[in-house]
Scaffold this motif. Sequence first.
Motif, PDB file in Angstrom:
ATOM      1  N   ASP A 120      26.585   8.573  71.779  1.00  0.00           N
ATOM      2  CA  ASP A 120      27.930   8.660  71.837  1.00  0.00           C
ATOM      3  C   ASP A 120      28.365   9.880  71.975  1.00  0.00           C
ATOM      4  O   ASP A 120      29.459  10.517  72.967  1.00  0.00           O
ATOM      5  CB  ASP A 120      28.755   8.108  70.652  1.00  0.00           C
ATOM      6  CG  ASP A 120      28.667   6.552  70.515  1.00  0.00           C
ATOM      7  OD1 ASP A 120      28.989   6.190  69.435  1.00  0.00           O
ATOM      8  OD2 ASP A 120      28.254   6.104  71.398  1.00  0.00           O
ATOM      9  N   SER A 121      28.041  11.029  71.343  1.00  0.00           N
ATOM     10  CA  SER A 121      28.344  12.485  71.534  1.00  0.00           C
ATOM     11  C   SER A 121      28.142  13.113  73.089  1.00  0.00           C
ATOM     12  O   SER A 121      28.876  14.113  73.141  1.00  0.00           O
ATOM     13  CB  SER A 121      27.926  13.415  70.532  1.00  0.00           C
ATOM     14  OG  SER A 121      26.285  13.593  70.771  1.00  0.00           O
ATOM     15  N   VAL A 122      27.189  12.303  73.802  1.00  0.00           N
ATOM     16  CA  VAL A 122      27.037  12.905  75.123  1.00  0.00           C
ATOM     17  C   VAL A 122      27.445  12.152  76.101  1.00  0.00           C
ATOM     18  O   VAL A 122      27.434  12.543  77.370  1.00  0.00           O
ATOM     19  CB  VAL A 122      25.489  13.313  75.023  1.00  0.00           C
ATOM     20  CG1 VAL A 122      25.135  14.269  74.058  1.00  0.00           C
ATOM     21  CG2 VAL A 122      24.746  11.984  75.094  1.00  0.00           C
TER      22      VAL A 122
ATOM     23  N   VAL B 198      19.175  11.817  72.143  1.00  0.00           N
ATOM     24  CA  VAL B 198      19.970  12.209  73.016  1.00  0.00           C
ATOM     25  C   VAL B 198      20.445  10.931  74.103  1.00  0.00           C
ATOM     26  O   VAL B 198      21.548  10.663  74.456  1.00  0.00           O
ATOM     27  CB  VAL B 198      19.969  13.449  73.840  1.00  0.00           C
ATOM     28  CG1 VAL B 198      20.982  13.976  74.880  1.00  0.00           C
ATOM     29  CG2 VAL B 198      19.888  14.633  72.609  1.00  0.00           C
ATOM     30  N   ALA B 199      19.291  10.883  74.867  1.00  0.00           N
ATOM     31  CA  ALA B 199      19.144   9.749  75.645  1.00  0.00           C
ATOM     32  C   ALA B 199      18.003   9.272  75.824  1.00  0.00           C
ATOM     33  O   ALA B 199      16.744  10.236  75.763  1.00  0.00           O
ATOM     34  CB  ALA B 199      19.848  10.387  76.922  1.00  0.00           C
ATOM     35  N   THR B 200      17.897   8.105  76.496  1.00  0.00           N
ATOM     36  CA  THR B 200      16.311   7.622  76.688  1.00  0.00           C
ATOM     37  C   THR B 200      16.665   6.927  77.999  1.00  0.00           C
ATOM     38  O   THR B 200      17.696   6.342  78.660  1.00  0.00           O
ATOM     39  CB  THR B 200      15.978   6.450  75.619  1.00  0.00           C
ATOM     40  OG1 THR B 200      16.714   5.533  75.452  1.00  0.00           O
ATOM     41  CG2 THR B 200      15.869   7.329  74.494  1.00  0.00           C
ATOM     42  N   ILE B 201      15.357   6.518  78.683  1.00  0.00           N
ATOM     43  CA  ILE B 201      15.370   5.648  79.857  1.00  0.00           C
ATOM     44  C   ILE B 201      14.092   5.049  79.955  1.00  0.00           C
ATOM     45  O   ILE B 201      13.188   5.504  79.802  1.00  0.00           O
ATOM     46  CB  ILE B 201      15.589   6.497  81.357  1.00  0.00           C
ATOM     47  CG1 ILE B 201      15.852   5.993  82.521  1.00  0.00           C
ATOM     48  CG2 ILE B 201      14.388   7.614  81.123  1.00  0.00           C
ATOM     49  CD1 ILE B 201      16.223   6.675  83.723  1.00  0.00           C
TER      50      ILE B 201
ATOM     51  N   GLU C 168      28.263  22.683  70.090  1.00  0.00           N
ATOM     52  CA  GLU C 168      27.862  21.721  69.191  1.00  0.00           C
ATOM     53  C   GLU C 168      26.526  21.208  69.931  1.00  0.00           C
ATOM     54  O   GLU C 168      25.953  20.376  69.156  1.00  0.00           O
ATOM     55  CB  GLU C 168      28.715  20.686  68.623  1.00  0.00           C
ATOM     56  CG  GLU C 168      29.517  19.984  69.708  1.00  0.00           C
ATOM     57  CD  GLU C 168      31.062  20.522  69.869  1.00  0.00           C
ATOM     58  OE1 GLU C 168      31.147  21.878  69.841  1.00  0.00           O
ATOM     59  OE2 GLU C 168      31.984  19.866  69.891  1.00  0.00           O
ATOM     60  N   ASP C 169      26.404  21.372  71.236  1.00  0.00           N
ATOM     61  CA  ASP C 169      25.193  20.817  71.832  1.00  0.00           C
ATOM     62  C   ASP C 169      24.104  21.866  71.609  1.00  0.00           C
ATOM     63  O   ASP C 169      23.048  21.410  72.070  1.00  0.00           O
ATOM     64  CB  ASP C 169      25.376  20.718  73.371  1.00  0.00           C
ATOM     65  CG  ASP C 169      26.433  19.677  73.580  1.00  0.00           C
ATOM     66  OD1 ASP C 169      27.536  20.033  74.578  1.00  0.00           O
ATOM     67  OD2 ASP C 169      26.504  18.844  73.028  1.00  0.00           O
ATOM     68  N   THR C 170      24.113  23.051  70.855  1.00  0.00           N
ATOM     69  CA  THR C 170      23.197  23.986  70.667  1.00  0.00           C
ATOM     70  C   THR C 170      22.096  23.305  69.908  1.00  0.00           C
ATOM     71  O   THR C 170      22.483  22.823  68.822  1.00  0.00           O
ATOM     72  CB  THR C 170      23.740  25.164  70.208  1.00  0.00           C
ATOM     73  OG1 THR C 170      24.477  25.986  70.858  1.00  0.00           O
ATOM     74  CG2 THR C 170      22.914  26.264  69.791  1.00  0.00           C
TER      75      THR C 170
END
Length: 124
Positions: free
Chosen positions: A61-63, A48-51, A88-90
Amino acid sequence: QVQLVESGGGFVQPGGSLRLSCVASGSIFSINNMGWYRQAPGKERDLVATITSGGTTNYADSVKGRFTISSDNAKSTVYLEMNSLKPEDTAVYFCNADLMVLAGIGALRRIFYWGQGTQVTVSS
């Protein structure tokens, strides 16, 4: 021993918002990266995401434009602010941490650790 404890999941209607938190604790020397992944029923676990510890972020891309990842290095905590949620985020959202941990006197070891996951359900 390392623990990642997630919180903030729940049920929300489409267009709503949620904020996830993940706290790392234990014999941690330093944190290289932290992030969020998600797994919907019958699907693989996806990024989903990283930092990074320096604050560099990366998003699926979807978020992009809807989710924001941030961290508080002093608290060993990573957050995921999720806005404009869609059905679709479920998924079950998992926290991931790339850590350097104490492994004996004068020794460090790199590990990749997962939290147990928190359910996010977006539905009307």
